[in-house]
Design an enzyme around this catalytic site. Structure first.
Site, PDB file in Angstrom:
ATOM      1  CB  SER A  65     -12.379  -2.028 -24.184  1.00 63.12           C
ATOM      2  OG  SER A  65     -11.501  -2.135 -23.270  1.00 63.12           O
ATOM      3  CE  LYS A  68      -8.651  -1.417 -25.020  1.00 60.02           C
ATOM      4  NZ  LYS A  68      -8.838  -2.384 -24.031  1.00 60.02           N
ATOM      5  CE1 TYR A 192      -6.423   1.422 -23.961  1.00 62.82           C
ATOM      6  CE2 TYR A 192      -5.914   1.946 -21.666  1.00 62.82           C
ATOM      7  CZ  TYR A 192      -6.395   1.017 -22.609  1.00 62.82           C
ATOM      8  OH  TYR A 192      -7.108   0.277 -22.116  1.00 62.82           O
ATOM      9  CE1 TYR A 244     -10.814  -7.018 -23.889  1.00 65.49           C
ATOM     10  CE2 TYR A 244     -12.954  -7.131 -22.588  1.00 65.49           C
ATOM     11  CZ  TYR A 244     -12.178  -6.220 -23.156  1.00 65.49           C
ATOM     12  OH  TYR A 244     -12.405  -5.032 -23.418  1.00 65.49           O
ATOM     13  CB  VAL A 262     -14.734  -2.184 -17.706  1.00 62.69           C
ATOM     14  CG1 VAL A 262     -13.853  -3.387 -18.071  1.00 62.69           C
ATOM     15  CG2 VAL A 262     -13.969  -0.958 -18.129  1.00 62.69           C
TER      16      VAL A 262
HETATM   17  N1  GLN Z   1      -9.939   1.849 -19.762  1.00 59.90           N
HETATM   18  C1  GLN Z   1     -10.032   0.267 -19.470  1.00 59.90           C
HETATM   19  C2  GLN Z   1      -8.522  -0.084 -18.947  1.00 59.90           C
HETATM   20  O1  GLN Z   1      -7.650   0.314 -19.421  1.00 59.90           O
HETATM   21  C3  GLN Z   1     -10.612  -0.582 -20.710  1.00 59.90           C
HETATM   22  C4  GLN Z   1     -10.899  -1.810 -20.325  1.00 59.90           C
HETATM   23  C5  GLN Z   1     -12.163  -2.348 -20.791  1.00 59.90           C
HETATM   24  O2  GLN Z   1     -12.809  -1.876 -21.240  1.00 59.90           O
HETATM   25  N2  GLN Z   1     -12.082  -3.655 -20.791  1.00 59.90           N
HETATM   26  O3  GLN Z   1      -8.566  -1.061 -18.041  1.00 59.90           O
END
Ligand code: GLN
Length: 314
Positions: A65, A68, A192, A244, A262
């Site tokens: 993420s 992003k 994505y 988050y 993650v």
């Molecule tokens: N690719 C992961 C997902 O879509 C990204 C989530 C994350 O890093 N929090 O679940």
């Protein structure tokens, strides 16, 4: 500060090696589950370009993420503030992969850093291109920011997510029903998942994040990546939404704009001072790196860096 910073970072890496409660490595993306939780890396790049590293700072990991931030930067460059008609900029207070607010809020995700928001950003990036072209553009952008052509997308990770990303498929389908996804779900998620599968080391990622500490300018090339105002605003969204439902806690403990993934990485920005990346694969209950957060907390305690402490930021 230079020598002191190097020894602070070396100390932190040493301290982290002795901690046994390291959180839980993400296992819903199979290749991520295979990464040992003993890994820890840290890279700090100062405004003058000096780079301090410790631990596994040169081992590429799945940035997930954190990507992003780069997706948002590119999409704002493409469509400008029109982006905010399709994605909000409020903290969600929900898990990164939550669907719960989408029904009440007509398929408009709360912010670009939760999965739903980043999927809309991917849909925007797709524009009139083929997924492969868009993925290539994201890769070129990140390589350019870091000044490193060796940066790659881990196809195994992208493929694993394509096989098991049922929640993300549900989010995308649901938003499509509200008209907020304009391409087929397969194409949008193709972008994505590949963006999330970018593999960078702490050092490479800290290099890529420099424009956020430098008012939108890549300090190495002098190129304007985004306007000063836009860099400030991206930092603001990182501060309020980058972790988050753990964003308030991160602001409280670390006090810098930050974005987690993650894979266990965190990119944090001390504006005008440093671009910082930590990596430790074990996550806390909110899906943010457990030791990564602790390491950043210790770094800011010892350096005094905090956007909430003007004396220290000057
Ligand atoms: N690719 C992961 C997902 O879509 C990204 C989530 C994350 O890093 N929090 O679940």
């Amino acid at each position: 500060m230079n020598d002191r910073l190097s020894s602070i970072i070396a100390d932190i890496a040493l301290e982290m090696a002795h901690i046994s409660d390291r959180g839980t490595v993400a296992n819903y993306i199979a290749p991520l589950a295979a990464v040992p939780d003993s890994r820890f890396g840290i890279a700090v790049i100062e405004l003058d370009g000096t780079c301090h590293v410790a631990g596994d700072a040169d081992t590429p990991f799945s940035i997930q993420s954190i990507s992003k931030v780069f997706g948002l930067t590119l999409a704002l460059g493409m469509v400008g503030d029109a982006l905010w008609k399709r994605v909000g900029r409020e903290p969600s207070g929900s898990a990164f992969n939550s669907i719960v607010q989408l029904e009440a809020e007509q398929g408009i995700p709360r912010n670009p850093f939760i999965n739903a928001g980043a999927i809309v950003v991917s849909d925007i990036l797709l524009g009139r291109h083929q997924p492969g072209e868009t993925i290539g553009e994201i890769l070129r952008f990140v390589r350019g920011l870091a000044g490193d052509e060796s940066i790659m997308i881990d196809e195994e990770v992208a493929h694993a997510e394509q096989e098991t990303g049922f929640r993300n498929m549900a989010l995308a389908q649901y938003m499509r029903a509200f008209g907020n996804i304009h391409h087929s779900v397969e194409r949008t998620l193709g972008v994505y998942f590949h963006q999330c599968a970018l593999a960078l080391s702490c050092r490479q990622l800290a290099l890529a994040g420099r424009y956020l500490m430098c008012g939108g300018i890549n300090p190495e090339t002098g190129r304007t990546i985004v306007s000063r105002q836009r860099a400030r605003r991206i930092n603001a969204v990182m501060m309020t939404c980058g972790h988050y439902d753990g964003s308030g806690e991160f602001a409280y403990r670390v006090g810098l704009p930050g974005k987690s993934g993650v894979g266990g990485g965190i990119l944090a920005v001390a504006p005008g001072i440093a671009s910082i990346v930590v990596w430790s694969p074990g996550l806390n209950a909110r899906g943010n790196s457990q030791l990564g957060t602790l390491a950043l907390e210790r770094l800011v305690q010892r350096t005094g860096w905090s956007v909430f402490d003007p004396a220290e930021m000057l």
